[in-house]
Structure formats: C-alpha cells, structure tokens
Design a protein around this motif. Structure first.
Motif, short mmCIF file in Angstrom:
data_model
loop_
_atom_site.label_atom_id
_atom_site.label_comp_id
_atom_site.label_asym_id
_atom_site.label_seq_id
_atom_site.Cartn_x
_atom_site.Cartn_y
_atom_site.Cartn_z
N UNK A 63 0.82 -1.21 0.00
CA UNK A 63 0.00 0.00 0.00
C UNK A 63 0.86 1.27 0.00
N UNK A 64 0.39 2.28 -0.72
CA UNK A 64 0.95 3.64 -0.67
C UNK A 64 -0.13 4.52 -0.05
N UNK A 65 0.24 5.32 0.98
CA UNK A 65 -0.80 5.97 1.79
C UNK A 65 -0.49 7.44 2.06
N UNK A 66 -1.56 8.20 2.28
CA UNK A 66 -1.48 9.59 2.72
C UNK A 66 -2.49 9.80 3.85
N UNK A 67 -2.06 10.52 4.91
CA UNK A 67 -2.91 10.69 6.09
C UNK A 67 -2.98 12.16 6.49
N UNK A 68 -4.16 12.61 6.87
CA UNK A 68 -4.33 13.93 7.49
C UNK A 68 -5.29 13.78 8.67
N UNK A 69 -5.09 14.61 9.71
CA UNK A 69 -5.91 14.51 10.91
C UNK A 69 -6.45 15.88 11.31
N UNK A 70 -7.57 15.87 12.01
CA UNK A 70 -8.18 17.10 12.52
C UNK A 70 -8.83 16.80 13.87
N UNK A 71 -8.31 17.48 14.93
CA UNK A 71 -8.79 17.26 16.30
C UNK A 71 -9.78 18.37 16.66
N UNK A 72 -10.80 17.99 17.43
CA UNK A 72 -11.79 18.97 17.91
C UNK A 72 -12.07 18.75 19.39
N UNK A 73 -12.37 19.86 20.09
CA UNK A 73 -12.70 19.80 21.51
C UNK A 73 -12.16 21.00 22.25
N UNK A 74 -12.78 21.36 23.38
CA UNK A 74 -12.31 22.47 24.23
C UNK A 74 -12.28 22.00 25.67
N UNK A 75 -11.40 22.67 26.47
CA UNK A 75 -11.28 22.33 27.88
C UNK A 75 -11.03 23.60 28.68
N UNK A 76 -11.42 23.60 29.96
CA UNK A 76 -11.24 24.76 30.85
C UNK A 76 -10.38 24.34 32.03
N UNK A 77 -9.36 25.18 32.36
CA UNK A 77 -8.52 24.94 33.54
C UNK A 77 -8.56 26.17 34.44
N UNK A 78 -8.30 25.96 35.72
CA UNK A 78 -8.26 27.06 36.70
C UNK A 78 -7.06 26.81 37.60
N UNK A 85 -8.70 29.47 32.26
CA UNK A 85 -8.19 29.49 30.89
C UNK A 85 -8.95 28.46 30.05
N UNK A 86 -9.43 28.90 28.91
CA UNK A 86 -10.11 28.00 27.97
C UNK A 86 -9.11 27.55 26.91
N UNK A 87 -8.96 26.23 26.76
CA UNK A 87 -8.01 25.66 25.81
C UNK A 87 -8.76 25.18 24.56
N UNK A 88 -8.31 25.68 23.40
CA UNK A 88 -8.90 25.21 22.15
C UNK A 88 -7.83 24.50 21.31
#
Length: 423
Positions: A63-78, A85-88
């Motif tokens: 196999x010959x392959x190509x990969x791309x990724x996309x992460x989603x989500x948010x988090x809050x720390x204190x 602080x809101x992390x994106x």
C-alpha cells in the motif's frame, strides 16, 4: 595384475551402466492406504494453506498511503499561574500539523515571566555549594539550567547553590500536577482522512467511504459494533480499546498507535476492501521504573513587557502523541503465480512414490521379494523367451501406469485450477 585388470574393467563398466525404472504394481491395502493418505495430505495442504490462507496464486502489491488529521474539543482549567483558561485546538495541538502523527496536550508545568537574569541554580549533586570556591565562572553543565557566574548564593534558608546566568526564575518540575490539568481531553475527537493506492493494480480508495456524507460525519463517532465505518475517534475510546486508562496516562503522557490495516483481496467485490482499525500503546509503560516514563517536551511563548524587556512563559508539556500507522497488502489472481504453485504441487506429489517405495522396501514382510523385482541387473543379454516375455510385460505395465498417472495428474491439475478460480 589380473586383479587390477578386473577392477579396471568393473570401473569402466560402471561408467557405461544405464538405469531404467521398473514399474511394479503391488496389490496391498496397506501400501495403497499410505499412498492415498500422503496424496490427500499434500492436496489438503495446498488447498487450505497455500490457496485459502496464503493465497499464493495471487500477485501482490504494498500500500501507498497519505494521512491527514483534525482534532476537535475544548477544555477549561483554573490554576494559580494561568487563572481560568479555555483551551482550544490552536493551543493543545502542538505542532498544528504533523506527518502521520499529532500531539494532544494533557498536562503541563508553567513557569511564567522568565527574563534573562541571574538566579540560584536548582539544588543538585553538582550545584550545591558552601562558598564561591565551589563554583566556576563560565562553567556550563549540559544538565544544568545556565552558565555559572562563580558566586555561591542562597537558594533557600538552608541551602546554597551556584548562581547561574539564565532565564529566571528557573523551572521547578519536581512536582507534576495530578490529576492532569486537561483531563477533559478524554472527550476530544479526531477525524482521520486516509487515502490509499495500490499502483500495480491501479486501485485507489479512502477510509471515508462513498456512502458517507457530511451530515453523517457531524453526528457519528467510531464504535466497533454500532458504527465501525465512522472515521471520527474519541480519545478515551481509543485508549480503552488499547487497554489503557486515559486519566492515568494523561498525567505524564505517552505514545499511542492508530493502526489502519488495508489488507484486501481484489478478486472480491471492491466494497469489501475497507480498513480495519486497531489501537495500541507504543511507549514503554514499565511501572517498576520511572526513568524516561511518559512523553513530554518544552516550548516557550515570547513577548515584551511594558519596559520593552523580552520575557517568556515556559511550558513543560505532557501529553499523548498519536501515530497513524497505515499498512496492508492487496492480492489479485495471476495466471503465472497459479502455474508456478501448481507446478510446486505436482513436484510434491512426485515425492509420494519415493516415500511409498521406501516403505515397501524397508517395512513390508515381502521386502526382499519386492527388491528382487524392483532392481534387475542385466549382466548378459540372454535371448530367451522368458526374458523377452518378462520385459514385454514390464513395459506393458509401465505404459499402463504412465497412462494412469498422466490421467490422474491431469485431473488433479484441473481440480486445482478450478479451486484457484473459486478462491
């Protein structure tokens, strides 16, 4: 001299001896059973292992392959350092783009407002001092935090260390936040886009299958039982399938593998060629040793304060590195490969006679009788009716067995060809 002449004649005679096989037809249930049993074992091996499991009648390609990724989500720390602080995605994915991999920040040690200055070194075997004579001006320890100034200063009320020129105040990474600051990353998701190509067969496909649309992608999450074709994966689910606990791993980080297996049989329908997803931890998680445990690195954010002095915020980032590993092999029926393996099968079948001959000539009760008829030495040509009759009958038997053998082998070849086409 007479002995030498006789020996010489025998040696010369051996050079011009000719051996021809004699076909013996033995009516024995024991020998016949051994003969057929070995034949069936060889045929079963070829059909089950060579054809069904290994599919050696096929031509293959990697196999010959190509990969791309996309992460989603948010988090809050204190925290006391950063406050609320809101992390994106722009902050916890470092770097934003990677080659077949991505890093998700889960924990950190932050050292704010660092400036180029002088400060006491962190206590250690080579940094603790009693007087200035214990420190060397200009000395830089590769495991230290800066360049020594030659002064011995107070690190605390009870400890003195060599002063260094560095980014001050120095980082103190002896205490790692626990639980991890970004535990919420367990619910983050990643979309994996993978395109593959088998050049030899001019076959292309994506893990986002033709029937998948944008509406489906907005609502689906990979589940091996209910949603196995969804290319969106939840972080916590991937670690759970790999036998790991996300919250434990998030403290010091680690490395995970997302494996896509594109092993395909192109003799079957194209719709059956789909990736198989598996997940595995890649780094060493030996709990008996904390040396080099987890996954972390440092990065800094630089800016200038109101006095136009360069300052920075140093972050020691702990997190999980995800490596997307694509592998696979495709196979398609090849006439050349089929002929090669049919020939190998026939060569195996030819060994059956040798095995049966060995059994007959060594283990049968009439082995001496069979040897007498198996090996015939014709020292002198005696033109007798008995010898002519014997040779004629043996040649007739030989012709009979050749015809039978050819018919049987032709039938076996035909059967193998039909089986190969079926597989």
């Amino acid at each position: 001299m007479a002995c030498d002449k006789d020996c010489g004649k025998k040696c010369v005679g051996c050079l011009f001896d000719y051996e021809t096989p004699v076909m013996l037809v033995i009516s024995s249930k024991r020998v016949g059973a051994v003969f057929r049993l070995i034949q069936m074992l060889i045929i079963a091996y070829v059909i089950v292992y060579e054809c069904w499991i290994q599919q050696n009648y096929q031509e293959t390609d990697s196999v010959v392959s190509s990969v791309s990724t996309k992460v989603k989500g948010t988090a809050v720390t204190n925290t006391s350092v950063l406050g609320v602080h809101v992390w994106d995605v722009a902050e916890y994915i470092i770097p934003p783009q990677g080659e077949n991999s991505f890093f998700v920040l889960t924990n950190m040690i932050v050292t704010p407002a660092q400036m180029q200055s002088r400060c006491p070194e962190v206590p250690g075997p080579t940094t603790v001092c009693l007087s200035d004579s214990d420190c060397r001006s200009g000395y830089s320890n590769v495991r230290g935090s800066g360049v020594q100034t030659g002064l011995c200063v107070n690190y605390s009320a009870s400890v003195k260390t060599c002063e260094v020129l560095s980014w001050c105040p120095l980082e103190n990474d002896t205490e790692i936040p626990e639980p991890a600051l970004l535990e919420a990353a367990e619910d983050f998701t990643v979309l994996i886009k993978n395109s593959i190509h088998y050049p030899k067969f001019k076959f292309r496909k994506q893990n986002i299958l033709p029937h998948i649309n944008s509406t489906y992608l907005k609502n689906c999450t990979f589940n091996r039982k209910t949603d196995p074709e969804c290319p969106i994966f939840r972080m916590g689910d991937m670690l759970e399938e790999a036998g790991e606990d996300f919250r434990n791993m998030a403290v010091k980080g680690g490395a995970m593998g997302i494996l896509l297996d594109w092993t395909c049989d192109l003799d079957m329908k194209e719709q059956l060629c789909v990736p198989k997803y598996t997940f595995s931890r890649l780094d060493n998680k030996n709990s008996e040793s904390d040396a080099a445990h987890g996954y972390n690195f440092r990065y800094a954010k630089y800016f200038k304060n109101s006095e136009n002095t360069e300052t920075r915020t140093l972050v020691k980032a702990y997190g999980i590195r995800f490596d997307v590993i694509v592998f696979g092999k495709a196979g398609k029926f090849s006439t050349v490969q089929a002929i090669i393996h049919i020939g190998a099968t026939l060569s195996f079948l030819s060994l059956v006679n040798a095995v049966c001959d060995w059994f007959v000539l060594n283990f049968m009760e009439k082995k001496n009788y069979y040897k007498k008829h198996k090996f015939i030495h014709l020292d002198k040509m005696e033109d007798t009716d008995a010898l002519v009759t014997m040779i004629f009958l043996k040649q007739a038997f030989r012709l009979h067995n050749i015809i039978c053998s050819f018919t049987a082998n032709f039938a076996e070849v035909l059967m193998l060809m039909l089986l190969l086409r079926c597989f």
